[in-house]
Write a protein that holds these residues in place. Structure first.
Motif, PDB file in Angstrom:
ATOM      1  N   ALA A 194      -6.333  -6.496   5.359  1.00 31.55           N
ATOM      2  CA  ALA A 194      -5.845  -7.131   6.469  1.00 31.55           C
ATOM      3  C   ALA A 194      -6.757  -8.423   7.421  1.00 31.55           C
ATOM      4  O   ALA A 194      -8.054  -8.218   6.802  1.00 31.55           O
ATOM      5  N   LYS A 195      -6.343  -9.426   7.395  1.00 36.15           N
ATOM      6  CA  LYS A 195      -7.062 -10.630   7.847  1.00 36.15           C
ATOM      7  C   LYS A 195      -7.094 -10.718   9.334  1.00 36.15           C
ATOM      8  O   LYS A 195      -7.993 -11.284   9.854  1.00 36.15           O
ATOM      9  N   THR A 196      -5.968 -10.200  10.159  1.00 37.10           N
ATOM     10  CA  THR A 196      -6.162 -10.382  11.547  1.00 37.10           C
ATOM     11  C   THR A 196      -6.449  -9.215  12.216  1.00 37.10           C
ATOM     12  O   THR A 196      -6.350  -8.167  11.593  1.00 37.10           O
ATOM     13  N   LYS A 197      -7.021  -9.013  13.380  1.00 36.75           N
ATOM     14  CA  LYS A 197      -7.629  -7.961  14.009  1.00 36.75           C
ATOM     15  C   LYS A 197      -6.250  -6.891  14.288  1.00 36.75           C
ATOM     16  O   LYS A 197      -6.583  -5.816  14.108  1.00 36.75           O
ATOM     17  N   PHE A 198      -5.227  -7.323  14.746  1.00 33.13           N
ATOM     18  CA  PHE A 198      -4.163  -6.902  15.176  1.00 33.13           C
ATOM     19  C   PHE A 198      -3.887  -5.918  14.078  1.00 33.13           C
ATOM     20  O   PHE A 198      -3.522  -4.515  14.056  1.00 33.13           O
ATOM     21  N   ARG A 199      -3.522  -6.525  12.851  1.00 29.24           N
ATOM     22  CA  ARG A 199      -3.023  -6.174  11.527  1.00 29.24           C
ATOM     23  C   ARG A 199      -3.994  -4.797  11.035  1.00 29.24           C
ATOM     24  O   ARG A 199      -3.564  -3.898  10.795  1.00 29.24           O
ATOM     25  N   LYS A 200      -5.341  -5.252  11.388  1.00 28.91           N
ATOM     26  CA  LYS A 200      -6.378  -4.157  10.966  1.00 28.91           C
ATOM     27  C   LYS A 200      -6.288  -2.987  11.756  1.00 28.91           C
ATOM     28  O   LYS A 200      -6.224  -1.644  11.295  1.00 28.91           O
ATOM     29  N   MET A 201      -5.844  -3.216  13.117  1.00 28.92           N
ATOM     30  CA  MET A 201      -5.994  -2.047  13.890  1.00 28.92           C
ATOM     31  C   MET A 201      -4.463  -1.200  13.418  1.00 28.92           C
ATOM     32  O   MET A 201      -4.734   0.102  13.578  1.00 28.92           O
ATOM     33  N   ALA A 202      -3.555  -1.979  13.498  1.00 28.97           N
ATOM     34  CA  ALA A 202      -2.132  -1.260  13.230  1.00 28.97           C
ATOM     35  C   ALA A 202      -2.353  -0.404  12.044  1.00 28.97           C
ATOM     36  O   ALA A 202      -1.902   1.050  11.936  1.00 28.97           O
ATOM     37  N   TYR A 203      -2.601  -0.899  10.876  1.00 31.52           N
ATOM     38  CA  TYR A 203      -2.806  -0.355   9.702  1.00 31.52           C
ATOM     39  C   TYR A 203      -3.655   0.955   9.803  1.00 31.52           C
ATOM     40  O   TYR A 203      -3.385   1.760   9.031  1.00 31.52           O
ATOM     41  N   GLY A 204      -4.882   0.374  10.407  1.00 33.63           N
ATOM     42  CA  GLY A 204      -5.855   1.386  10.571  1.00 33.63           C
ATOM     43  C   GLY A 204      -5.399   2.720  11.177  1.00 33.63           C
ATOM     44  O   GLY A 204      -5.726   3.833  10.804  1.00 33.63           O
ATOM     45  N   PHE A 205      -4.912   2.462  12.236  1.00 39.96           N
ATOM     46  CA  PHE A 205      -4.360   3.541  12.959  1.00 39.96           C
ATOM     47  C   PHE A 205      -3.203   4.397  12.009  1.00 39.96           C
ATOM     48  O   PHE A 205      -3.219   5.765  11.915  1.00 39.96           O
ATOM     49  N   ALA A 206      -2.326   3.632  11.466  1.00 38.10           N
ATOM     50  CA  ALA A 206      -1.175   4.101  10.558  1.00 38.10           C
ATOM     51  C   ALA A 206      -1.799   5.223   9.325  1.00 38.10           C
ATOM     52  O   ALA A 206      -1.247   6.082   9.078  1.00 38.10           O
ATOM     53  N   SER A 207      -3.219   4.599   8.774  1.00 36.24           N
ATOM     54  CA  SER A 207      -3.527   5.274   7.735  1.00 36.24           C
ATOM     55  C   SER A 207      -4.518   6.629   8.129  1.00 36.24           C
ATOM     56  O   SER A 207      -5.111   7.134   7.014  1.00 36.24           O
ATOM     57  N   PHE A 208      -4.668   6.768   9.417  1.00 35.86           N
ATOM     58  CA  PHE A 208      -5.381   7.966   9.987  1.00 35.86           C
ATOM     59  C   PHE A 208      -6.926   7.969   9.157  1.00 35.86           C
ATOM     60  O   PHE A 208      -7.038   9.067   8.832  1.00 35.86           O
ATOM     61  N   GLY A 209      -7.533   6.829   9.057  1.00 36.04           N
ATOM     62  CA  GLY A 209      -8.903   7.042   8.640  1.00 36.04           C
ATOM     63  C   GLY A 209      -8.929   7.195   7.072  1.00 36.04           C
ATOM     64  O   GLY A 209      -9.881   7.851   6.933  1.00 36.04           O
ATOM     65  N   TRP A 210      -8.023   6.962   6.438  1.00 35.21           N
ATOM     66  CA  TRP A 210      -8.148   7.210   5.129  1.00 35.21           C
ATOM     67  C   TRP A 210      -9.318   6.318   4.485  1.00 35.21           C
ATOM     68  O   TRP A 210      -9.469   5.201   4.740  1.00 35.21           O
ATOM     69  N   ALA A 211     -10.295   7.108   3.581  1.00 32.92           N
ATOM     70  CA  ALA A 211     -11.349   6.759   3.195  1.00 32.92           C
ATOM     71  C   ALA A 211     -11.240   6.434   1.750  1.00 32.92           C
ATOM     72  O   ALA A 211     -11.989   5.902   0.995  1.00 32.92           O
ATOM     73  N   GLY A 212     -10.509   7.297   0.919  1.00 39.34           N
ATOM     74  CA  GLY A 212     -10.042   7.210  -0.512  1.00 39.34           C
ATOM     75  C   GLY A 212     -11.401   7.896  -1.281  1.00 39.34           C
ATOM     76  O   GLY A 212     -11.547   7.738  -2.344  1.00 39.34           O
ATOM     77  N   SER A 213     -11.801   8.864  -0.458  1.00 40.92           N
ATOM     78  CA  SER A 213     -12.763   9.795  -1.031  1.00 40.92           C
ATOM     79  C   SER A 213     -12.010  10.898  -2.103  1.00 40.92           C
ATOM     80  O   SER A 213     -10.936  10.868  -1.996  1.00 40.92           O
ATOM     81  N   ALA A 214     -12.888  11.347  -3.008  1.00 41.59           N
ATOM     82  CA  ALA A 214     -12.199  12.104  -3.800  1.00 41.59           C
ATOM     83  C   ALA A 214     -11.367  13.404  -3.124  1.00 41.59           C
ATOM     84  O   ALA A 214     -10.522  13.769  -3.630  1.00 41.59           O
ATOM     85  N   LYS A 215     -12.237  13.731  -2.110  1.00 34.99           N
ATOM     86  CA  LYS A 215     -11.730  14.916  -1.238  1.00 34.99           C
ATOM     87  C   LYS A 215     -10.306  14.407  -0.791  1.00 34.99           C
ATOM     88  O   LYS A 215      -9.326  15.228  -0.600  1.00 34.99           O
TER      89      LYS A 215
END
Lengths: 476, 685
Positions: A194-215
């Motif tokens: 995401a390039k914009t702050k809002f987009r980052k926030m919205a998708y950040g919220f929607a992805s529930f803090g997914w970090a892509g770790s193996a776990k």
């Protein structure tokens, strides 16, 4: 287990020269660019339809169910016809995501996201009908088994209509969870890009803090399997229970044991047809032909011809049993279906559902995009007529004195159109703001089933078996 | 009347008083009277509404309704009926007798006049009070004098013969009165009667030309299968007695091919009332005069032609043929019945034998249905407990228990039951109206009837047997149909919220305020007797003014119109299902009365409205568990062999039974060859 190699004889599931990054780019492109004019037209048309539908429903709630064409003899018409139709359409998504996941069908990855979304939207549309068909919708909560001070007074647990309430709400919940849990890693991808702050926030919220770790990936896989396990029986149970509305009744033509399998087959049939309608358009508009390939379309056409044939056998079985049983009421009900006042609906159903899908036995037609699109519309018309024919069984039952006829009125038709508005409003929003193809899942199969990776296999395939074996062993 | 009309014509009438008559509308001299009334010096109408005659009078002095007035009458020689008011006058009216007395200078009131007259006649106030209490005086037996007949039969015969029927191919017109509306007096404005389906045509809210199927076909108004549900009927132009009128055609099997008929009593002025306005066409102008001045309700060689236009008729039953393979009515000729009265009984027994044979053959044994019977046994089924004693009820009890997977619930105290005798029913529709009055059944109007939204809790199904193209072959059947109060009711188990359920007394009951209106119960009712409140007929729901889209209102919430409602019965709001309740308010009332007096209820104390109104006593009702009751005796003793239940084989276990129709005819038009064969077969066996 996932195969490390896949034979080149098998058709590639992703065409073109794709790298992981290219996949991300291709799918995120639509989301990250401005809405196109075409999208805007489609979206606002859908919203207007939806608003018209809302108006029609308000009209009906205010003036009473009497503004519909229903009557003394025919208590259900467009309402329940459309309910069953939409619920049927909502069957392909879960079948693709759950059953095909369990069967390890790699091709599902190209279509599952859109199909699941479609399922959820279709169930939302379907749910409108049983709600607004109630004469006193403001008391609709009576169907919920909640503790109350009226005794307590519980709903009637032997009523199939109550089973519907549970079946559909369960189905909707599980489908929604399944769909959303799949979206989480993809939302995280969008967040990271995401390039914009809002987009980052919205998708950040929607992805529930997914970090892509193996776990995270491990848990994600686990959840998918658990939800697939939960959804699989639901694919069969929801339409089975919807069919109980009719099968457990005493009305000739409804009271048949064949309904559950026949309804499930019909549901998958119409669900796949709707997936075809949507994906043929989506792949074209969003330029995703390399992900939703002709191979995908052909696979789904195979499901259509199979389920269409099952449905056809069911129709013929019904006719035969009506004749063979010697039960007058049953025989009369089917005679009237075929030759009675609603003969046109019956024959429309037969032509669209049984005869025309047989053309899919020809490989050429199965792989023809435009023919597929045309046929998907035909099948859904046919399946609508099937439900209409079943509903109109009511028009002539036991006592000839009460026989009647039904023609829908504008608020009913408007309500139906309104659900199309709801469906496409949701679908347009989905296509614009969510990845229509599961990015993570496509990447999962890319290296085995992607065209460019398959091409690399050619050199391996040319080797002798012994050489291949030796090489494999030395690697491990 | 002829003399009065003559006098009017010659301007010899100085004053005229009208009471309870409406000659401008329904008399053959109507037009003349109407035209000349303006020139009569004094014209007074006592009529209670602005009917066609009243409108032309100079003085309007509306009289009380008879339920508001004192009076006396002699409906039959020797029987004096005394009237006393049941309600104070609702409007500022005065009884016509009072008016006449006042105008004639009398100072006594009409009440005093009536009272004093009868006190003098009966010899004392006490006698008068007793007579008023009784309501009727059977003063003396009237001596019957030997009747003599002095008419000239031969001449009458000659005259009848001379009355020319129409030439071949020409059409005769007959004017008739409908059972509901009659000549079109006050009844024209009674919405109950307007909406009561005509016994034979099942049409409401209109009059129309009755025509045979053959003639209709010939004249381009053919009656096809799909046409039945199409309310648009062809409009014909009819010219008779110098009058030309446009009327819709209703095709009716059984009509003579060269006769058409129209009902009088329609086409009322809108001053008569809201319900009367705009219904049908006034066909009194077709009435001609005989030489002697009497009215002739008959015309020959009329001109009739198809205009090609259409008009909507609101008909509640659109399929007419009784399909004889559908065994919903049992019918026998008197000879058949005499020969083998038990034919029906044995047929029923045989048809259900799969479930019952263990009771017939094995002494106390339950045969292959043992588990089911044992299951039912838990719930204290008396017949199952002493199976093998072989009473008449045994096989029916066995069917009750073995025909289902579910436990059998016995009604141990009361069990209400009804019997309807198809031989007695004349299809008049009194039950429909009585039920409507008792149970606050809504009137919905023509437009809603056209949408098949009729609300009647008891309807009379009318079927025609045999060939519609052969008028002489037609036999008509009437079958009153109400909620059958099934003990294994298909409606009850499908309701998601338990709004319809079963009472311990065998009544299928509705909890209106629990109903959410899914209509599933109505769909699953094999008898199609459930009625849905499609609209807010009674302005009883939570929305304002939502009866009609054009904002019209029906005044049902007026203090006056609401007086029509029975306070013992809930007024149903929009969106709920309703149906026959077996007049449960009356049953509860009768039980409460008995309880208050510390005794059990006696048979006949609880009567349902339809039963009370039935002129032929076709309906018998009571507690079936009471072995002394009329219904028990009828069902299990007196008329046992005629009893049947509609759709018995689908195991709905109705608490309503029918008695077979025994027809005094040589042939049964509805009997199909198959049935005859079957009968023969059982005879040999």
């Amino acid at each position: 287990m996932h195969l490390k190699y896949e034979s080149t004889i098998r058709e590639a599931l992703v065409d073109g020269n794709k790298s992981y990054h290219q996949v991300t780019e291709d799918i995120c492109k639509t989301i990250e660019s401005k809405p196109t004019k075409l999208w805007a037209i489609g979206f606002w048309t859908s919203v207007s339809l939806l608003l018209f539908g809302i108006f029609c429903v308000c009209w009906e709630v205010y003036w009473g169910t009497g503004v519909w064409g229903l009557n003394r003899t025919i208590g259900w018409g467009y309402d329940i016809t459309n309910f069953v139709w939409w619920i049927g359409i909502g069957h392909a998504g879960t079948l693709i995501s759950a059953i095909l996941l369990l069967f390890r069908q790699g091709w599902r990855t190209g279509v599952n996201r859109a199909a699941e979304a479609m399922t959820i939207f279709a169930v939302m549309c379907a749910g409108q009908f049983p709600i607004w068909h109630m004469g006193r919708v403001w008391n609709g909560f009576f169907v919920l088994p909640y503790g109350n001070t009226r005794g307590p007074l519980w709903p009637n647990f032997v009523s199939p209509l109550l089973w519907d309430v549970f079946a559909i709400s369960t189905y909707f919940t599980v489908s929604l969870l399944f769909w959303y849990s799949g979206l989480v890693p993809d939302f995280a991808t969008l967040r990271d890009r995401a390039k914009t702050k809002f987009r980052k926030m919205a998708y950040g919220f929607a992805s529930f803090g997914w970090a892509g770790s193996a776990k995270h990936w491990q848990r994600h896989e686990m959840l998918s399997l658990v939800l697939a396990g939960l959804s699989t029986p639901l694919v069969l149970s929801v339409h089975t229970i919807v069919s109980y509305d009719f099968a457990t009744s005493i009305i000739p033509g409804w009271h048949t044991t064949i309904f559950p399998p026949y309804f499930v087959a019909g549901a998958v049939f119409s669900g796949f047809a709707m997936v075809q309608t949507l994906l043929v358009l989506t792949r074209k508009v969003l330029n995703l032909q390399e992900y939703i390939t002709i191979g995908h379309i052909e696979a789904m056409n195979k499901v259509i011809v199979l389920t269409g044939s099952i449905v056809g056998v069911a129709y013929l079985t019904e006719l035969f049993i009506a004749f063979y049983s010697g039960v007058l009421w049953e025989a009369e009900a089917f005679r009237l279906r075929v030759l009675g006042p609603y003969w046109w609906a019956y024959w429309a159903m037969m032509t669209c559902n049984v005869v025309s899908p047989q053309l899919f036995w020809f490989k050429k037609l199965r792989r023809n995009v435009w023919f597929t699109f045309f046929m998907s519309i035909i099948v859904n018309i046919g399946m609508w007529f099937e439900r209409f024919v079943i509903m109109m069984t009511l028009h002539r039952d036991y006592l000839p004195s009460s026989w009647s006829y039904y023609v829908p009125t504008w608020p009913e038709v408007g309500f139906f159109l309104g659900t199309f508005g709801l469906f496409f409003t949701c679908y347009f929003l989905f296509a614009k703001y969510c990845p229509v193809i599961a990015i993570a899942e496509i990447k999962f199969i890319l290296k085995t089933s992607g065209q460019n990776f398959k091409d690399k296999m050619n050199t391996i395939e040319e080797k002798t078996d012994e050489h291949f074996m030796a090489e494999q062993l030395s690697h491990h | 009347m002829a003399a009065f009309a003559e006098a009017m014509k010659n301007g010899q009438v100085g004053a005229v008083l009208f009471y309870d008559c409406n000659p401008v509308y329904d008399s053959i001299h109507g037009k003349l009277i109407g035209d000349k009334l303006a020139s009569v010096k004094v014209s007074v109408s006592f009529n209670e509404r602005m009917d066609e005659t009243t409108q032309k009078c100079k003085v309007l002095a509306p009289s009380h309704h008879w339920l508001e007035s004192w009076g006396d009458a002699e409906p039959q020689s020797g029987y004096i009926s005394l009237m006393q008011p049941t309600i104070s006058p609702l409007f500022k009216t005065r009884s016509w007798e009072e008016s006449l007395m006042k105008w004639s200078g009398s100072t006594t009131s009409h009440y005093d006049h009536v009272k004093n007259y009868w006190i003098a006649k009966l010899g004392g106030e006490a006698a008068f009070d007793a007579a008023i209490q009784k309501g009727v005086l059977e003063t003396e037996t009237m001596p019957m004098s030997g009747a003599s007949f002095s008419g000239n039969v031969a001449e009458a015969q000659a005259k009848v013969a001379a009355m020319k029927a129409s030439a071949d191919g020409q059409v005769d017109l007959v004017l008739y009165e409908k059972v509901g509306i009659g000549r079109g007096g006050a009844w024209s404005n009674n919405p109950w009667l307007q909406e009561m389906p005509d016994p034979v045509t099942k049409c409401t809210w209109d009059n129309y030309v009755l025509m045979s199927p053959n003639r209709a076909k010939k004249m381009g108004a053919e009656h096809t299968d799909l046409n039945e549900v199409d309310a648009n009927k062809k409009v014909f132009k009819i010219k008779a007695n110098g009058t030309e009128l446009l009327l819709p055609i209703l095709v009716l099997p059984g009509m003579h091919d060269d006769v058409v008929a129209v009902a009088v009593g329609y086409g009322r002025d809108k001053g008569v009332g809201k319900a009367a306005a705009g219904t049908g066409i006034n066909v009194y102008p077709f009435v001609s005069k005989f030489e002697n001045g009497n009215a002739n309700y008959y015309a020959s060689n009329i001109e009739i032609s198809n205009t090609g236009k259409t008009y909507e008729l609101a008909i509640t039953q659109t399929h007419h043929s009784y399909q004889n393979d559908r065994l919903i009515i049992q019918e026998f000729t008197f000879d058949e019945f005499k020969k083998d009265p038990n034919e029906l009984y044995n047929e029923r027994k045989a048809a259900l034998s799969h479930f019952t044979h263990s009771y017939d053959h094995a002494e106390g044994g339950h045969g292959e249905h043992a588990p089911a019977a044992a299951h039912g046994g838990e719930h204290a089924a008396p017949a199952a407990a002493h199976a093998g004693t072989k009473t008449e009820e045994d096989w029916q009890q066995a069917y009750r228990e073995n025909g289902t997977l579910y436990p059998n619930f016995e009604s141990l105290g009361m069990k209400w039951g009804m019997s309807i005798d198809l031989s007695s029913c004349v299809g008049c529709g009194s039950c429909t109206i009585a039920c409507q009055a008792e149970n606050n059944v809504s009137v919905v109007g023509k437009k809603q009837i056209l949408m098949v939204h009729d609300m009647h809790w008891i309807r009379i199904d009318r079927y025609f047997a045999n060939n519609p193209t052969k008028p002489d072959s037609i036999q008509t059947l009437f079958q009153p149909m109400i909620c059958q109060h099934c003990d294994n009711a298909p409606c009850e188990n499908v309701c998601p919220v338990n709004a319809t359920n079963h009472s311990s007394e065998g009544i299928n009951q509705m909890a209106y305020n629990r109903c959410i209106g899914t209509r599933y119960c109505a769909n699953n009712c094999p008898y199609k007797v459930r009625r849905f409140n499609w609209r807010d007929w009674n302005e009883a729901d939570c929305f304002d003014d939502n009866v009609y889209e054009d904002g019209r209102r029906d005044d049902i919430n007026n203090d006056i119109t609401r007086m029509v409602l029975n306070p013992d019965v809930t007024v149903r709001s929009r969106g709920v299902m309703e149906k026959c309740s077996f007049c449960v308010q009356r049953l509860q009332g009768a039980k409460a009365t008995a309880k208050k007096q510390g005794r059990t209820m006696k048979d006949g104390e609880a009567k349902v409205a339809c039963q009370q109104a039935c002129p032929t006593d076709a309906i018998v009702f009571g507690n079936v568990n009471d072995r002394e009751s009329a219904i028990y005796k009828l069902r299990y003793e007196e008329q046992k062999e005629r009893v049947f239940h509609v759709l018995e084989e689908i195991h709905t276990l109705p608490n309503v039974n029918y008695l077979s129709k025994i027809r005094n005819a040589n042939v049964l038009q509805s009997a199909n060859p198959e049935k005859v064969q079957h009968g023969a077969h059982t005879e040999h066996a």
